[in-house]
Design a protein around this motif. Structure first.
Motif, mmCIF file in Angstrom:
data_model
loop_
_atom_site.group_PDB
_atom_site.id
_atom_site.type_symbol
_atom_site.label_atom_id
_atom_site.label_comp_id
_atom_site.label_asym_id
_atom_site.label_seq_id
_atom_site.Cartn_x
_atom_site.Cartn_y
_atom_site.Cartn_z
ATOM 1 N N PHE A 160 0.834 -1.208 0.000
ATOM 2 C CA PHE A 160 0.000 0.000 0.000
ATOM 3 C C PHE A 160 0.866 1.254 0.000
ATOM 4 C CE2 PHE A 160 -2.229 3.312 2.457
ATOM 5 C CZ PHE A 160 -3.277 3.547 1.594
ATOM 6 N N MET A 161 1.921 1.253 0.803
ATOM 7 C CA MET A 161 2.803 2.425 0.856
ATOM 8 C C MET A 161 3.523 2.646 -0.475
ATOM 9 S SD MET A 161 2.097 3.599 3.743
ATOM 10 C CE MET A 161 3.285 4.873 3.986
ATOM 11 N N ASP A 162 3.802 1.570 -1.215
ATOM 12 C CA ASP A 162 4.456 1.694 -2.523
ATOM 13 C C ASP A 162 3.526 2.297 -3.572
ATOM 14 O OD1 ASP A 162 6.799 0.616 -1.622
ATOM 15 O OD2 ASP A 162 6.424 -1.392 -2.415
ATOM 16 N N THR A 163 2.237 2.004 -3.478
ATOM 17 C CA THR A 163 1.325 2.343 -4.580
ATOM 18 C C THR A 163 0.284 3.408 -4.250
ATOM 19 O OG1 THR A 163 -0.219 0.580 -3.966
ATOM 20 C CG2 THR A 163 1.514 0.014 -5.543
ATOM 21 N N TRP A 164 0.206 3.890 -3.021
ATOM 22 C CA TRP A 164 -0.931 4.718 -2.638
ATOM 23 C C TRP A 164 -1.005 6.036 -3.392
ATOM 24 C CZ3 TRP A 164 -1.347 9.519 -0.423
ATOM 25 C CH2 TRP A 164 -0.205 10.080 0.117
ATOM 26 N N ARG A 165 0.131 6.656 -3.686
ATOM 27 C CA ARG A 165 0.076 7.945 -4.395
ATOM 28 C C ARG A 165 -0.535 7.788 -5.783
ATOM 29 N NH1 ARG A 165 5.284 8.663 -1.861
ATOM 30 N NH2 ARG A 165 5.106 10.297 -0.295
ATOM 31 N N THR A 166 -0.028 6.830 -6.529
ATOM 32 C CA THR A 166 -0.527 6.615 -7.886
ATOM 33 C C THR A 166 -1.992 6.202 -7.872
ATOM 34 O OG1 THR A 166 1.685 5.887 -8.489
ATOM 35 C CG2 THR A 166 -0.078 5.391 -10.037
ATOM 36 N N VAL A 167 -2.338 5.303 -6.969
ATOM 37 C CA VAL A 167 -3.719 4.820 -6.886
ATOM 38 C C VAL A 167 -4.654 5.952 -6.465
ATOM 39 C CG1 VAL A 167 -5.244 3.280 -5.582
ATOM 40 C CG2 VAL A 167 -3.094 2.420 -6.497
ATOM 41 N N PHE A 168 -4.234 6.778 -5.516
ATOM 42 C CA PHE A 168 -5.096 7.858 -5.063
ATOM 43 C C PHE A 168 -5.316 8.904 -6.154
ATOM 44 C CE2 PHE A 168 -6.154 11.784 -2.837
ATOM 45 C CZ PHE A 168 -7.254 11.348 -2.126
ATOM 46 N N VAL A 169 -4.257 9.255 -6.883
ATOM 47 C CA VAL A 169 -4.406 10.242 -7.958
ATOM 48 C C VAL A 169 -5.310 9.693 -9.062
ATOM 49 C CG1 VAL A 169 -3.164 11.440 -9.799
ATOM 50 C CG2 VAL A 169 -2.268 11.462 -7.476
ATOM 51 N N ALA A 170 -5.050 8.453 -9.484
ATOM 52 C CA ALA A 170 -5.878 7.861 -10.550
ATOM 53 C C ALA A 170 -7.323 7.694 -10.091
ATOM 54 C CB ALA A 170 -5.298 6.517 -10.975
ATOM 55 N N GLY A 171 -7.517 7.266 -8.858
ATOM 56 C CA GLY A 171 -8.870 7.104 -8.332
ATOM 57 C C GLY A 171 -9.594 8.426 -8.158
#
Length: 160
Positions: free
Chosen positions: A53-64
């Motif tokens: 989650f810490m690796d991917t949260w920025r990208t996932v949050f922006v895309a979401g």
């Protein structure tokens, strides 16, 4: 549940309230639980899921933050209540494909960062050889294929 709190979305303001409630409360918890669940399915445990989650949260949050508000505005404004689940399942199909891509990217990144202690037992008794940075492409396939049926169950049941 949101329908009872805000009421029907007859105007853009009511639809925006519904979108904001869903995005603030549901979206972060779903993104976190998806990564923890995938970490568990991959045998990495809770800590591995949190690391993922810490690796991917920025990208996932922006895309979401781009994808889901637009999809939900269309859903609340133009879809009749009996077709909303079907519309969101279609969006969820694309969203889960994106999350799977982010998951695979995180796995590839973490596979390159093995600690030396994890490599030493494998090298015991072998002649020294040059280690490469990139894992073989078949490694990713071997890691993901045994978990594919469980992942598909998660995707199917998460959209209910």
């Amino acid at each position: 549940m949101i329908e009872h709190l805000v009421g029907p979305a007859r105007c853009p303001r009511a639809a925006a309230k519904k979108v904001a409630l869903g995005h603030v409360f549901l979206f972060p918890s779903y993104a976190f639980l998806f990564n923890v669940w995938m970490g568990g399915l991959e045998g990495k445990g809770f800590e591995g899921g949190v690391r993922k989650f810490m690796d991917t949260w920025r990208t996932v949050f922006v895309a979401g933050s781009v994808f889901w508000p637009a999809a939900n505005m269309v859903n609340f404004m133009y879809c009749p209540p009996k077709h909303r689940v079907l519309f969101l399942n279609g969006g969820g199909l694309f969203w889960n494909a994106f999350l799977s891509y982010q998951n695979a990217k995180s796995n590839a990144k973490n596979a390159l960062c093995l600690p030396l202690e994890a490599i030493k037992p494998r090298l015991a008794g072998r002649p020294p050889r040059r280690l490469t940075l990139a894992p073989p492409p078949t490694l990713r396939v071997r890691l993901l294929l045994p978990k594919l049926p469980l992942y598909l169950c998660f995707v199917c049941f998460s959209s209910l």
